[in-house]
Design a protein around this motif. Sequence first.
Motif, PDB file in Angstrom:
ATOM      1  N   ALA A 289       2.634   1.882  -2.533  1.00  0.00           N
ATOM      2  CA  ALA A 289       1.694   1.847  -3.590  1.00  0.00           C
ATOM      3  C   ALA A 289       1.551   1.337  -5.205  1.00  0.00           C
ATOM      4  CB  ALA A 289       2.009   3.577  -3.732  1.00  0.00           C
ATOM      5  N   GLN A 290       2.352   0.966  -5.985  1.00  0.00           N
ATOM      6  CA  GLN A 290       2.583   0.026  -6.842  1.00  0.00           C
ATOM      7  C   GLN A 290       1.525  -1.151  -7.292  1.00  0.00           C
ATOM      8  OE1 GLN A 290       6.475  -0.289  -9.022  1.00  0.00           O
ATOM      9  NE2 GLN A 290       5.105  -0.222 -11.582  1.00  0.00           N
ATOM     10  N   LEU A 291       2.643  -2.199  -6.046  1.00  0.00           N
ATOM     11  CA  LEU A 291       1.288  -2.829  -5.367  1.00  0.00           C
ATOM     12  C   LEU A 291       0.118  -3.175  -5.971  1.00  0.00           C
ATOM     13  CD1 LEU A 291       3.859  -5.957  -3.912  1.00  0.00           C
ATOM     14  CD2 LEU A 291       3.197  -5.693  -6.164  1.00  0.00           C
ATOM     15  N   THR A 311       2.283  -5.791   1.758  1.00  0.00           N
ATOM     16  CA  THR A 311       3.500  -6.872   1.552  1.00  0.00           C
ATOM     17  C   THR A 311       4.300  -5.700   0.796  1.00  0.00           C
ATOM     18  OG1 THR A 311       1.863  -8.324   0.828  1.00  0.00           O
ATOM     19  CG2 THR A 311       3.800  -8.192   0.036  1.00  0.00           C
ATOM     20  N   GLY A 312       4.484  -4.328  -0.448  1.00  0.00           N
ATOM     21  CA  GLY A 312       5.012  -3.463  -0.090  1.00  0.00           C
ATOM     22  C   GLY A 312       6.009  -3.222   0.768  1.00  0.00           C
ATOM     23  N   VAL A 313       4.819  -2.986   1.761  1.00  0.00           N
ATOM     24  CA  VAL A 313       5.996  -2.133   2.781  1.00  0.00           C
ATOM     25  C   VAL A 313       6.543  -2.804   3.750  1.00  0.00           C
ATOM     26  CG1 VAL A 313       5.380  -0.792   5.228  1.00  0.00           C
ATOM     27  CG2 VAL A 313       4.069  -0.139   3.468  1.00  0.00           C
ATOM     28  N   PHE A 314       6.296  -4.481   3.770  1.00  0.00           N
ATOM     29  CA  PHE A 314       7.336  -4.544   4.212  1.00  0.00           C
ATOM     30  C   PHE A 314       7.666  -5.079   3.961  1.00  0.00           C
ATOM     31  CE2 PHE A 314       3.298  -6.172   7.975  1.00  0.00           C
ATOM     32  CZ  PHE A 314       3.374  -4.847   8.153  1.00  0.00           C
ATOM     33  N   LEU A 381       3.454   5.216 -12.204  1.00  0.00           N
ATOM     34  CA  LEU A 381       3.223   6.840 -12.059  1.00  0.00           C
ATOM     35  C   LEU A 381       2.980   7.671 -10.939  1.00  0.00           C
ATOM     36  CD1 LEU A 381       2.147   8.622 -15.349  1.00  0.00           C
ATOM     37  CD2 LEU A 381       4.142   8.445 -14.677  1.00  0.00           C
ATOM     38  N   HIS A 382       1.515   6.787 -10.309  1.00  0.00           N
ATOM     39  CA  HIS A 382       0.841   6.177  -9.258  1.00  0.00           C
ATOM     40  C   HIS A 382       1.386   6.429  -8.338  1.00  0.00           C
ATOM     41  CE1 HIS A 382      -2.068   5.530  -6.670  1.00  0.00           C
ATOM     42  NE2 HIS A 382      -1.241   4.705  -5.477  1.00  0.00           N
ATOM     43  N   ALA A 383       2.489   5.143  -8.212  1.00  0.00           N
ATOM     44  CA  ALA A 383       3.887   5.096  -7.070  1.00  0.00           C
ATOM     45  C   ALA A 383       4.626   5.758  -7.135  1.00  0.00           C
ATOM     46  CB  ALA A 383       4.868   3.464  -7.739  1.00  0.00           C
TER      47      ALA A 383
END
Length: 394
Positions: A289-291, A311-314, A381-383
């Motif tokens: 979510a942050q990326l 990319t963040g998940v992986f 905050l979003h992440a």
Amino acid sequence: MAAFDTTPFPLVEMQAVANAQNEWLALTVRIAPGFDQAAALHAVFGEPDLLTAIAPLDCILHLASPAILTPALLALMPPHRMIFAIDAGVLGDEALVKHALALHDEGYRVLLDGQPAEGVKVPATLRAVALDCSAGLPVVRGGKYQVLSLFGPHLAHGVHSAQHFAHCTEAGFEWLSGEWPLRPAPSAKPHDGTSRKRLLALLGLLARDAESRELEQLLKQDPALSYHLLKLVNSAAFALSTQITSFGQAINLLGRRQLQRWLQLLLYARQQPDGMANPLLPLAALRAAQLECLCKLQGGERDDQDIAFMTGVFSLLDVLFGMSMEDIVGALGLAPAAAEALLLREGRLGEQLSMVEQRLPASAQLAALGIDNKQWWQSQLHAFHWAIQVGRNL
């Protein structure tokens, strides 16, 4: 006319606090060194964004002294949401002790952060403990270190390995924060090669935007993943009036883009052997979510945002699978930007991934990528809001 405010928005280190079952209960907040602490706290708590974004979790604010908590600042911090972790060194100052006791009387929870000096008296109402356990638990005479359960909950921070996690829970700490999810204990059970190949195949299908029927066929071979998908679409997150009972219905409900995202995250939601939540799940959601948010703030197209999210998940699959990232990326056929980021931490996306992993990058690092402190705060905050919702719904 009011003077223009040139005070830079502070950098804030935030970290999740979990219980012994790996469930998030609170978030710790520390203002980065180099910023005026009072002004920084007013900036961070002056708008309702922080406590709204992390609801229903509590906020644990680490402070060197309670003296900074003026009435104006406390007015921004509701007692039922705030916990203060105050350096135990204040016990040597009678005025600061009175201030801490006054906070307790006003309904705030107070943790003494660190070990009191030998011979210093600790007031009965200030017995809850926060302790840096990055070097392990303190050595005490007569046996293992223990915290008093009567005055908890107690917080162990700096818990950076599975071994530290086990020691801290045995010592009586109910709340824990640190990097232990990234350093799991070696598994005594050998990897299920068939299951891992199936998961990698599913990830490959997602990465190349395969047809829904191909996803359905592979999902049917993985009972745990299938269960979690149907559980998700029937959860409160979607508030449906009709129960979803098939993969076709689930795919139609979510849509291709959301299906791809949720399936990526569902890989971390597979049932653990001990029945506990997988601590990697919310971390993967947080990075993703942050990326994605940083990409959007910088004008990235929708496809670019999807690549950033993926990319963040992986980025934690090597920990999840217990195998090298080179082997994982080689099996997935990812976009060049994602592969470069995951393997080398290079390119814009790779540099942003490195900063997300740090949690507290320097302002100069952010500026080099065209990100200001306020944008970084918005992405945090979003992440955290997204990761909290994922943890509650999966």
